[in-house]
Design a protein around this motif. Structure first.
Motif, mmCIF file in Angstrom:
data_model
loop_
_atom_site.group_PDB
_atom_site.id
_atom_site.type_symbol
_atom_site.label_atom_id
_atom_site.label_comp_id
_atom_site.label_asym_id
_atom_site.label_seq_id
_atom_site.Cartn_x
_atom_site.Cartn_y
_atom_site.Cartn_z
ATOM 1 N N UNK A 1 36.751 13.381 38.883
ATOM 2 C CA UNK A 1 36.847 12.551 37.679
ATOM 3 C C UNK A 1 36.027 11.271 37.796
ATOM 4 N N UNK A 2 36.071 10.655 38.976
ATOM 5 C CA UNK A 2 35.262 9.450 39.189
ATOM 6 C C UNK A 2 33.775 9.775 39.080
ATOM 7 N N UNK A 3 33.386 10.923 39.662
ATOM 8 C CA UNK A 3 31.990 11.342 39.581
ATOM 9 C C UNK A 3 31.606 11.693 38.152
ATOM 10 N N UNK A 4 32.514 12.351 37.429
ATOM 11 C CA UNK A 4 32.236 12.761 36.050
ATOM 12 C C UNK A 4 31.933 11.553 35.166
ATOM 13 N N UNK A 5 32.681 10.478 35.361
ATOM 14 C CA UNK A 5 32.441 9.269 34.573
ATOM 15 C C UNK A 5 31.035 8.722 34.803
ATOM 16 N N UNK A 6 30.597 8.709 36.055
ATOM 17 C CA UNK A 6 29.270 8.175 36.375
ATOM 18 C C UNK A 6 28.167 9.129 35.940
ATOM 19 N N UNK A 7 28.383 10.436 36.138
ATOM 20 C CA UNK A 7 27.394 11.421 35.695
ATOM 21 C C UNK A 7 27.219 11.337 34.185
ATOM 22 N N UNK A 8 28.321 11.172 33.478
ATOM 23 C CA UNK A 8 28.300 11.031 32.025
ATOM 24 C C UNK A 8 27.403 9.871 31.592
ATOM 25 N N UNK A 9 27.555 8.741 32.272
ATOM 26 C CA UNK A 9 26.731 7.560 31.966
ATOM 27 C C UNK A 9 25.256 7.822 32.248
ATOM 28 N N UNK A 10 24.972 8.471 33.368
ATOM 29 C CA UNK A 10 23.575 8.755 33.715
ATOM 30 C C UNK A 10 22.934 9.718 32.721
#
Length: 228
Positions: free
Chosen positions: A79-88
């Motif tokens: 979930x933490x990674x998903x949030x950052x991937x989403x932004x990128x």
């Protein structure tokens, strides 16, 4: 499958759908650039709203999962990674829209020879391929493929570093090409940032799969080597 697993599977599918949309935006912006198709470029600008909507929805879905399930371990890392991937991914969508806007604003079509001599087309192809491979790494949880992105981004960095010299040569050869040359330079700068976003995504994939944090390690290593 538990309710949490169901939610995470759905979230992963959402991210992949957003990835495909951003990839399509990049491809359409490239086609518009090559063919000087202003209508296609405007389509990219209109669809940028869909990219933004995707980002907002994925953010909300992540927040809901946090609130409802209090995930731990690999689920929390995902979930933490998903949030950052989403932004990128949203930022890459912005880059595609920025390139499309140049096509809309340009007065004349871009010269194919100039696009080749500056290696812009090669850079564009590689940036899209990197975007595709980060998606594959994400879907397959393939950290070896994710790590390969770091080296491949060097190609984009190299073209970006050589760009000022190539652009200066175009301008010296024909002062009237100044506006076009500046557009080309700006697009190269944008494509270099696609590589940076892809590297960020690769780091997040490795983080959630292997529980390893790579951020700042590469730059730190280079500083140490420089001190030696």
């Amino acid at each position: 499958m538990t309710p949490l697993e169901t939610e995470i599977t759905a979230l992963k599918k959402e991210l992949v759908s957003m990835w495909m949309l951003v990839q399509s935006q990049m491809n359409k912006a490239k086609e518009a650039l090559i063919t000087f198709d202003k209508d296609l470029a405007r389509e990219v600008l209109i669809k940028e709203k869909r990219v933004n909507s995707f980002e907002l929805k994925i953010d909300r879905d992540c927040e809901n999962i946090f609130a409802l399930y209090c995930p731990v371990a690999v689920d929390l890392r995902f979930l933490l990674a998903a949030l950052k991937i989403n932004t990128n991914l949203e930022r890459i969508g912005d880059i595609a829209a920025g390139i499309a806007l140049y096509v809309v604003e340009a007065k004349e079509n871009f010269d194919a020879k100039k696009l080749e001599s500056t290696q812009l087309l090669r850079m564009y192809d590689e940036s899209v391929n990197i975007l595709i491979d980060t998606r594959m790494a994400f879907e397959k949880e393939d950290t070896a493929l994710a790590r390969s992105i770091f080296k491949r981004d060097d190609v984009l960095d190299e073209i970006n570093e050589k760009a000022p010299v190539a652009i200066a040569e175009l301008i010296r050869a024909d002062l009237n090409s100044l506006p076009e040359a500046l557009y080309i330079l700006s697009i190269i700068r944008k494509l270099e940032r696609v590589g940076d976003q892809a590297k960020n995504i690769a780091e997040e994939i490795i983080f959630y799969v292997e529980a390893k944090i790579l951020k700042h390690q590469e730059s730190g290593k280079r500083k140490l080597e420089g001190e030696e």
